[in-house]
Design an enzyme around this catalytic site. Structure first.
Site, PDB file in Angstrom:
ATOM      1  N   LYS A  15       0.851  -1.201   0.000  1.00  0.00           N
ATOM      2  CA  LYS A  15       0.000   0.000   0.000  1.00  0.00           C
ATOM      3  C   LYS A  15       0.878   1.239   0.000  1.00  0.00           C
ATOM      4  O   LYS A  15       2.046   1.205   0.419  1.00  0.00           O
ATOM      5  CB  LYS A  15      -0.936   0.024   1.210  1.00  0.00           C
ATOM      6  N   GLY A 110       7.375   1.254   4.927  1.00  0.00           N
ATOM      7  CA  GLY A 110       6.179   2.102   4.910  1.00  0.00           C
ATOM      8  C   GLY A 110       5.177   1.699   3.845  1.00  0.00           C
ATOM      9  O   GLY A 110       4.226   2.416   3.567  1.00  0.00           O
ATOM     10  N   GLY A 112       3.720  -1.342   4.121  1.00  0.00           N
ATOM     11  CA  GLY A 112       2.844  -2.318   4.786  1.00  0.00           C
ATOM     12  C   GLY A 112       3.092  -3.766   4.414  1.00  0.00           C
ATOM     13  O   GLY A 112       2.149  -4.563   4.396  1.00  0.00           O
ATOM     14  N   GLY A 113       4.333  -4.140   4.155  1.00  0.00           N
ATOM     15  CA  GLY A 113       4.618  -5.515   3.712  1.00  0.00           C
ATOM     16  C   GLY A 113       4.152  -6.569   4.704  1.00  0.00           C
ATOM     17  O   GLY A 113       3.433  -7.508   4.330  1.00  0.00           O
ATOM     18  N   GLY A 114       4.538  -6.425   5.955  1.00  0.00           N
ATOM     19  CA  GLY A 114       4.144  -7.409   6.962  1.00  0.00           C
ATOM     20  C   GLY A 114       2.621  -7.410   7.145  1.00  0.00           C
ATOM     21  O   GLY A 114       1.997  -8.471   7.262  1.00  0.00           O
ATOM     22  N   ALA A 116       0.386  -6.529   4.904  1.00  0.00           N
ATOM     23  CA  ALA A 116      -0.233  -7.110   3.706  1.00  0.00           C
ATOM     24  C   ALA A 116      -0.199  -8.634   3.790  1.00  0.00           C
ATOM     25  O   ALA A 116      -1.180  -9.310   3.454  1.00  0.00           O
ATOM     26  CB  ALA A 116       0.507  -6.636   2.451  1.00  0.00           C
ATOM     27  N   ASP A 148      -2.461  -1.232  10.103  1.00  0.00           N
ATOM     28  CA  ASP A 148      -2.773  -1.202   8.668  1.00  0.00           C
ATOM     29  C   ASP A 148      -3.564  -2.427   8.212  1.00  0.00           C
ATOM     30  O   ASP A 148      -4.041  -2.471   7.073  1.00  0.00           O
ATOM     31  CB  ASP A 148      -1.472  -1.162   7.838  1.00  0.00           C
TER      32      ASP A 148
HETATM   33  P1  ATP Z   1       4.733  -0.813   9.524  1.00  0.00           P
HETATM   34  O1  ATP Z   1       4.495   0.640   9.262  1.00  0.00           O
HETATM   35  O2  ATP Z   1       3.477  -1.603   9.818  1.00  0.00           O
HETATM   36  O3  ATP Z   1       5.882  -1.098  10.456  1.00  0.00           O
HETATM   37  P2  ATP Z   1       6.329  -1.207   7.179  1.00  0.00           P
HETATM   38  O4  ATP Z   1       5.818  -1.261   5.809  1.00  0.00           O
HETATM   39  O5  ATP Z   1       7.138  -0.006   7.550  1.00  0.00           O
HETATM   40  O6  ATP Z   1       5.101  -1.420   8.125  1.00  0.00           O
HETATM   41  P3  ATP Z   1       6.970  -3.986   7.221  1.00  0.00           P
HETATM   42  O7  ATP Z   1       7.585  -4.403   5.944  1.00  0.00           O
HETATM   43  O8  ATP Z   1       5.575  -4.381   7.472  1.00  0.00           O
HETATM   44  O9  ATP Z   1       7.211  -2.444   7.443  1.00  0.00           O
HETATM   45  O10 ATP Z   1       7.920  -4.534   8.383  1.00  0.00           O
HETATM   46  C1  ATP Z   1       7.847  -4.076   9.708  1.00  0.00           C
HETATM   47  C2  ATP Z   1       8.414  -5.165  10.615  1.00  0.00           C
HETATM   48  O11 ATP Z   1       7.489  -6.248  10.631  1.00  0.00           O
HETATM   49  C3  ATP Z   1       9.721  -5.758  10.139  1.00  0.00           C
HETATM   50  O12 ATP Z   1      10.786  -5.178  10.796  1.00  0.00           O
HETATM   51  C4  ATP Z   1       9.614  -7.225  10.455  1.00  0.00           C
HETATM   52  O13 ATP Z   1      10.429  -7.585  11.563  1.00  0.00           O
HETATM   53  C5  ATP Z   1       8.174  -7.464  10.863  1.00  0.00           C
HETATM   54  N1  ATP Z   1       7.476  -8.515  10.082  1.00  0.00           N
HETATM   55  C6  ATP Z   1       6.682  -9.469  10.582  1.00  0.00           C
HETATM   56  N2  ATP Z   1       6.187 -10.244   9.628  1.00  0.00           N
HETATM   57  C7  ATP Z   1       6.649  -9.786   8.457  1.00  0.00           C
HETATM   58  C8  ATP Z   1       6.450 -10.172   7.098  1.00  0.00           C
HETATM   59  N3  ATP Z   1       5.664 -11.197   6.750  1.00  0.00           N
HETATM   60  N4  ATP Z   1       7.057  -9.433   6.156  1.00  0.00           N
HETATM   61  C9  ATP Z   1       7.838  -8.365   6.494  1.00  0.00           C
HETATM   62  N5  ATP Z   1       8.074  -7.976   7.756  1.00  0.00           N
HETATM   63  C10 ATP Z   1       7.474  -8.663   8.740  1.00  0.00           C
END
Ligand code: ATP
Length: 317
Positions: A15, A110, A112-114, A116, A148
């Site tokens: 996202k 940022g 939202g990979g985790g 998503a 998210d």
């Molecule tokens: P947020 O703002 O929710 O932290 P983001 O997009 O900045 O999201 P993400 O890629 O979601 O960051 O990763 C945040 C943390 O989530 C990572 O440091 C990781 O340790 C943890 N995490 C847990 N499960 C997953 C996953 N399936 N994929 C990526 N990161 C994950």
């Protein structure tokens, strides 16, 4: 529809936040937000398969930016695993699931990979197990795991409020053939979301007019108006701590982006383009002389609902 399937495949789109305002700090320590969230065509792919009882994740990080594969938690802390565990607790289901995750979304970016992956796991595992929870129930479970997640369970363009638990779909009526192209840029390092909120000081919120314009632009597919209404209250504090990101944003503006913004709490930046070619031109222009090698992807906004966001579930007997 998927009764009896031994495995299902499901897409988990990243996202971006076209608009993100922080309205204040709540007594529970979280912040009240108002954000316009849209999925984009950069996707993690999940395959969920039944097991006798174990719930685990197996991750393939070969398509992530360099160094990111090691940042994805293997199993117990993986948000997709925690989502499946929460679903099992809530439904009393007895079986387990192995979740294969082919990651493409930069970690801590940022985008939202985790979250998503967790949203796709809730939708996919609910279908695989036949546990029959409605999307609204999955959103409630998701809210317990991350701000998210409800928005990403719903899929499509949404307005997200509160700490993320209030999600209102945005009805996008784009003229036929309208496409929004953008360039996603990640500097290779992660920005910890909690640290950004710790540094953030609530100040003036953005004028209501900016939000109204951004939402109207999203409803109508008006990319130029959207570009003029981009807003992220967290951008300043993130740019102060990571000056390289400001340099990247300036370079994208100089390369002719319609609008440039930090996504969520960073570290990724997106640049709206006039069309696909324009996004590709910007990708060529920013090159790698910003001080470190940049990860870039040309992508499209996916404004539609659940099926567009998650893709049709593909079942295997
Ligand atoms: P947020 O703002 O929710 O932290 P983001 O997009 O900045 O999201 P993400 O890629 O979601 O960051 O990763 C945040 C943390 O989530 C990572 O440091 C990781 O340790 C943890 N995490 C847990 N499960 C997953 C996953 N399936 N994929 C990526 N990161 C994950």
């Amino acid at each position: 529809m998927h009764e009896g399937a031994e495995s299902l495949s499901i897409a988990a789109p990243a996202k971006i936040n076209l608009f993100l305002d922080v309205l204040g700090k709540r007594p529970d320590g979280y912040h009240d937000l108002r954000s316009l969230v849209v999925p984009v065509s950069l996707v993690d792919e999940l395959k969920v398969e039944k097991t006798d009882g174990v719930i685990e994740a197996v991750c393939d990080g070969s398509e992530l930016p360099e160094g990111h594969a090691g940042l994805v938690p293997g199993s117990a802390d993986n948000l997709a695993v925690r989502a499946a565990q929460r679903l099992r607790e809530a439904t009393g289901h007895r079986g387990g699931v192995r979740i294969h995750i082919h990651k493409r979304i930069p970690v801590g970016g940022g985008m939202g990979g985790g979250s998503a992956d967790a949203a796709a796991a809730l939708v996919g595992v609910n279908a695989l197990w036949g546990t029959g929870l409605a999307p609204a129930d999955l959103m409630v479970l998701g809210a317990e795991l991350g701000s998210d997640i409800p928005a990403l369970v719903r899929g499509g363009a949404v307005c997200m409020e509160g700490r993320g638990e209030r999600v209102t779909p945005i009805a996008c009526r784009w003229p036929a053939g309208t496409e929004w192209w953008l360039l996603l840029v990640n500097p290779g390092f992660s920005v910890p979301t909690a640290d950004v909120y710790r540094r953030f000081r609530t100040g003036l919120t953005s004028p209501d007019e900016t939000f109204t314009n951004a939402r109207f632009a999203l409803e109508r597919g008006a990319v130029t108006l959207a570009a003029a209404s981009l807003h992220n209250a967290l951008e300043r504090v993130v740019f102060v701590k990571y000056p390289l990101l400001r340099v990247v944003a300036e370079r994208l503006k100089a390369a002719g982006a319609l609008g440039v913004l930090l996504s969520g709490s960073g570290a990724s930046i997106f640049a709206l383009a006039a069309d696909r070619r324009h996004a590709e031109q910007m990708e060529n222009e920013i090159g790698c002389d910003a001080g470190c090698p940049l990860w870039t992807r040309v992508a499209q906004v996916l404004p539609d609902g659940v099926m567009a966001a998650h893709g049709p579930l593909e079942a295997r007997a």
